[in-house]
Design an enzyme around this catalytic site. Structure first.
Site, PDB file in Angstrom:
ATOM      1  N   GLN A 119      -3.254 -21.435  18.802  1.00  0.00           N
ATOM      2  CA  GLN A 119      -4.128 -20.471  18.124  1.00  0.00           C
ATOM      3  C   GLN A 119      -4.224 -19.163  18.919  1.00  0.00           C
ATOM      4  O   GLN A 119      -4.687 -18.157  18.398  1.00  0.00           O
ATOM      5  CB  GLN A 119      -5.528 -21.070  17.925  1.00  0.00           C
ATOM      6  CG  GLN A 119      -5.533 -22.219  16.933  1.00  0.00           C
ATOM      7  CD  GLN A 119      -6.883 -22.892  16.805  1.00  0.00           C
ATOM      8  OE1 GLN A 119      -7.916 -22.297  17.045  1.00  0.00           O
ATOM      9  NE2 GLN A 119      -6.867 -24.163  16.421  1.00  0.00           N
ATOM     10  N   CYS A 120      -3.795 -19.221  20.215  1.00  0.00           N
ATOM     11  CA  CYS A 120      -3.770 -17.978  21.006  1.00  0.00           C
ATOM     12  C   CYS A 120      -2.549 -17.166  20.592  1.00  0.00           C
ATOM     13  O   CYS A 120      -1.506 -17.718  20.268  1.00  0.00           O
ATOM     14  CB  CYS A 120      -3.636 -18.282  22.498  1.00  0.00           C
ATOM     15  SG  CYS A 120      -4.971 -19.259  23.162  1.00  0.00           S
ATOM     16  N   THR A 142       0.825  -1.220   0.000  1.00  0.00           N
ATOM     17  CA  THR A 142       0.000   0.000   0.000  1.00  0.00           C
ATOM     18  C   THR A 142       0.847   1.254   0.000  1.00  0.00           C
ATOM     19  O   THR A 142       0.522   2.246  -0.664  1.00  0.00           O
ATOM     20  CB  THR A 142      -0.907   0.004   1.259  1.00  0.00           C
ATOM     21  OG1 THR A 142      -1.808  -1.083   1.148  1.00  0.00           O
ATOM     22  CG2 THR A 142      -1.689   1.289   1.382  1.00  0.00           C
ATOM     23  N   THR A 182       3.196 -10.010  14.357  1.00  0.00           N
ATOM     24  CA  THR A 182       2.023 -10.473  13.628  1.00  0.00           C
ATOM     25  C   THR A 182       1.175  -9.265  13.229  1.00  0.00           C
ATOM     26  O   THR A 182       1.049  -8.329  14.018  1.00  0.00           O
ATOM     27  CB  THR A 182       1.175 -11.389  14.558  1.00  0.00           C
ATOM     28  OG1 THR A 182       1.958 -12.538  14.869  1.00  0.00           O
ATOM     29  CG2 THR A 182      -0.125 -11.833  13.939  1.00  0.00           C
ATOM     30  N   THR A 206       1.796  -4.666   4.070  1.00  0.00           N
ATOM     31  CA  THR A 206       1.600  -5.119   5.452  1.00  0.00           C
ATOM     32  C   THR A 206       1.071  -6.547   5.549  1.00  0.00           C
ATOM     33  O   THR A 206       1.283  -7.223   6.545  1.00  0.00           O
ATOM     34  CB  THR A 206       0.625  -4.183   6.195  1.00  0.00           C
ATOM     35  OG1 THR A 206      -0.637  -4.189   5.513  1.00  0.00           O
ATOM     36  CG2 THR A 206       1.161  -2.778   6.291  1.00  0.00           C
ATOM     37  N   ASP A 207       0.375  -7.010   4.486  1.00  0.00           N
ATOM     38  CA  ASP A 207      -0.310  -8.307   4.602  1.00  0.00           C
ATOM     39  C   ASP A 207       0.640  -9.456   4.951  1.00  0.00           C
ATOM     40  O   ASP A 207       0.291 -10.323   5.754  1.00  0.00           O
ATOM     41  CB  ASP A 207      -1.066  -8.634   3.309  1.00  0.00           C
ATOM     42  CG  ASP A 207      -2.304  -7.758   3.137  1.00  0.00           C
ATOM     43  OD1 ASP A 207      -2.731  -7.140   4.129  1.00  0.00           O
ATOM     44  OD2 ASP A 207      -2.844  -7.693   2.020  1.00  0.00           O
TER      45      ASP A 207
HETATM   46  N1  ASP Z   1      -2.397  -5.616   0.230  1.00  0.00           N
HETATM   47  C1  ASP Z   1      -1.380  -4.702   0.718  1.00  0.00           C
HETATM   48  C2  ASP Z   1      -0.063  -5.445   0.753  1.00  0.00           C
HETATM   49  O1  ASP Z   1       0.171  -6.193   1.669  1.00  0.00           O
HETATM   50  C3  ASP Z   1      -1.745  -4.209   2.064  1.00  0.00           C
HETATM   51  C4  ASP Z   1      -0.764  -3.217   2.670  1.00  0.00           C
HETATM   52  O2  ASP Z   1       0.321  -2.986   2.232  1.00  0.00           O
HETATM   53  O3  ASP Z   1      -1.152  -2.624   3.701  1.00  0.00           O
HETATM   54  O4  ASP Z   1       0.732  -5.307  -0.147  1.00  0.00           O
END
Ligand code: ASP
Length: 344
Positions: free
Chosen positions: A280-281, A15, A168, A91-92
């Site tokens: 999973q926690c 992003t 995470t 971020t993903d």
């Molecule tokens: N879909 C984007 C990515 O991970 C989300 C982001 O960057 O916040 O490239």
């Protein structure tokens, strides 16, 4: 201005590097020049900054192990020319990439700081500029003897610097998008950036960097849930060529006590498949044997992943499988921390 310290900014996408396509209204990657035009402040920093851009820059949902190799190769080839590295990344999957890179770069004595943003650089309310500026300052930070304050792979987001392989993504829309649940932050930014050296890697004597780009992605992630069917477990464990499984269990590492579940897991470990148990926690650790519901897992040959994140467990396994054909060696290294990714 005498710019003695140098940082390489590596643009990979996400992003942060996107703009709105006026025709469709959806976000798509900008070019390097356009991106840099949104960051005129870079020239004012007391740091020499060079920029290298991936071609194409990608949405991090498209990240795969060869992309990690590309990041590591860029850092390796420029390692002697810069004091620190900042990786702009979506971020993903940032936590996967930061974890993977932490395992791939051994004897690291310089900062490798990942950051990104929730809103694109060009948007008025974007969090991008602050994240980039803080990440650069951290990548350039040295003590009075010229040693990096953060000689490790980390993620900076909003106000926190976190160990990369402990982090995470926790929010799709908060600027505070990442969290290190099981390890304290390495630094906190406010009016000043406050570093916490007690939690940060120390380098007594810098050694030559070792960059390892071998990965084997013959792994699966199996999340248990009430009602999980035997056929699903069996089909996963019998995937041809499968070498390891991350098993996401309940609480402190617990799973159903059904006979079939034990039999499937035991048959898989007998076939040489490495199975590692993570919770999973988000907070806390797997403690196999604490409840009867995890005793069966132990008997079936499942290993504890302690307090590792999913991202660290997945990338550590791929890294170890890529480097060792001997199962015993994979198991031995899996059970010890390689670069601060778990507490035992
Ligand atoms: N879909 C984007 C990515 O991970 C989300 C982001 O960057 O916040 O490239």
């Amino acid at each position: 201005m005498d710019k003695k310290i140098s940082v390489l900014l590596i643009l990979t996408g996400g992003t942060i590097s996107m703009g709105e396509n006026p025709a469709t209204g959806s976000l798509a990657p900008l070019g390097k020049e356009q991106m840099l035009s949104y960051l005129p402040e870079l020239d004012q920093l007391p740091v020499r900054i060079s920029t290298v851009s991936f071609d194409p820059m990608i949405d991090s949902s498209d990240v795969a192990p060869d992309f990690w190799a590309q990041i590591v190769e860029t850092i390796r080839s420029e390692y002697d020319h810069y004091d620190g590295f900042v990786v702009l990344h979506g971020t993903d999957t940032m936590a996967y990439s930061a974890s993977a890179v932490s395992f791939m770069l051994r004897d690291l004595s310089k900062p490798v700081i990942f950051t990104g943003s929730q809103l694109p650089l060009g948007m008025l309310r974007s969090d991008a500029k602050e994240n980039v500026m803080n990440a650069i300052e951290i990548a350039a930070a040295q003590d009075s003897e010229g040693r990096a304050l953060v000689p490790e792979v980390a993620i900076f987001f909003e106000t926190s610097l976190m160990r990369g392989n402990r982090t995470t993504k926790k929010s799709t829309d908060n600027f505070n998008a990442f969290r290190s649940y099981n390890y304290p932050v390495l630094a906190k930014s406010g009016v000043h950036i406050k570093y916490f050296p007690e939690y940060t890697h120390k380098v007594d004597k810098p050694l030559p960097l070792q960059a390892n780009t071998q990965f084997d992605n013959n792994i699966a992630v199996l999340t248990i849930f009430p009602g999980l069917r035997e056929e699903v477990v069996q089909a996963t464990l019998e995937v041809p060529g499968l070498r390891a499984v991350v098993l996401k269990t309940y609480g402190s590492g617990n799973a159903p006590q059904a006979d079939w579940f034990y039999r499937q897991l035991k048959a898989a470990t007998d076939r040489g498949i490495v199975i590692v148990n993570i919770s999973q926690c988000h907070t806390g650790s797997v403690e196999m044997g604490r409840y009867e519901t995890s005793l069966n897992l132990q008997k079936a040959g499942v290993l504890s992943g302690h307090d590792m994140t999913l991202e660290a467990a997945v990338t550590k396994l791929m890294h170890l499988l890529g480097n060792y054909s001997d199962r015993e060696e994979v198991v031995r290294q899996l059970q010890q921390p390689l670069c601060g990714e778990m507490n035992q």
